[in-house]
Design an enzyme around this catalytic site. Structure first.
Site: not given
Length: 309
Positions: A155, A157, A176, A234-236, A265, A283, A285
């Site tokens: 996407g 990012i 992708r 750095t996503s989830r 988290e 978190h 980013g």
């Protein structure tokens, strides 16, 4: 109905938030941090602006009442929002999408470099005050140039990361998340997460958390990485099977991990906190002044568009 008649509850003091930016909405004050006080505060609101700390579910929608028309989330991800419940209630959900790519890509590379070049370890060593001199084999790490980067999720990012990777002379492979084509002939597509892992000296993750991506990067995928590979997330946190990642890090199969997000988290396993080959951030980013202020402005703009219809 005039926009000025609409009441909005904002659940945090957001960067760049001001009376001028809220105009012509009427803010409803809320100074609590617990769930019960939030449920009381949302009553009678036309709009909510929440962060990823607040869970948006049927209970909150019922507490708000029939007048609630739109919920804005100060994020790109919506895994804290029950989208189906919002749809049933006729409540629109808007995000800050489109504002984070540059900051997230920069942080991804900051983590990648810190892990590959052992910057955090070296910084801690200097701070001990120990005697040292230049040595040819001290803190040897990996360089990015000439190595292969796998981008899981192309996407906005992921594409921003890929552009920066080319400047670092990396060979870029990608998977992708959505089916649209990527118009970049120098990027190499892969069919499955395992295929991508097999060609990735560095694997960076940029997919949203959905039922499809939940625990997508499992032990089999990580075991397919070349020995010594580095994972950057750095996503989830739940996109990765965290326990398997810790196991492969401790076994030496992974050369390092660089994480801005975690499975539960703010809890971080002791095994990660103790491991010198783990670079960990809380978190952050998107945490640049420019980006966070832009997120505030963008999500409010989208909330107002819904209310003006």
């Amino acid at each position: 109905m005039r926009t000025a008649d609409h009441r909005i509850l904002v659940t945090a003091d957001l960067p760049g938030l001001s009376a001028a930016l809220l105009q012509p909405l009427s803010p409803k004050p809320w100074h609590g941090h617990d769930r019960d006080s939030l449920l009381r505060a949302v009553a009678g609101c036309d709009a909510l602006l929440v962060t990823a700390n607040e869970r948006v579910d049927e209970a909150l929608l019922r507490a708000a009442g029939d007048g609630l028309r739109v919920i804005g989330t100060y994020s790109v991800g919506t895994d804290h929002v029950d989208l189906e419940a919002c749809a049933r209630a006729g409540v629109r959900v808007v995000t800050a999408a489109g504002t984070l790519a540059a900051a997230m890509a920069e942080h991804t590379f900051g983590l990648m470099l810190a892990c590959a070049r052992r910057i955090v370890e070296a910084d801690r060593f200097v701070r001990t005050g120990a005697d040292w001199r230049w040595e040819p084999d001290a803190f040897l790490g990996a360089q990015l140039a000439g190595h292969r980067l796998g981008v899981l999720g192309m996407g906005a990012i992921g594409q921003a990361v890929a552009r920066r990777a080319r400047a670092f002379d990396m060979e870029v492979h990608y998977l992708r998340h959505r089916p649209e084509a990527v118009h970049a002939p120098d990027l190499i597509p892969q069919e499955t997460p395992a295929d991508l892992a097999r060609v990735s000296d560095f694997l960076t993750i940029h997919v949203p958390l959905t039922p499809r991506t939940d625990r997508m990067v499992d032990k089999a995928v990580m075991a397919a990485l070349p020995p010594g590979a580095v994972i950057v997330n750095t996503s989830r946190g739940r996109v990765v099977v965290q326990s398997a990642m810790v196991e492969l890090l401790e076994s030496g199969h992974l050369g390092g991990v660089a994480l801005d997000v975690f499975e539960d988290e703010p809890l971080v396993p002791d095994e990660l906190r103790r491991n010198p080959r783990a670079v960990l951030t809380p978190h952050i980013g998107s945490a640049t002044t420019t980006t966070r202020q832009g997120m505030t402005a963008e999500v409010l703009r989208r909330i107002k568009l819904v209310l003006e219809r």
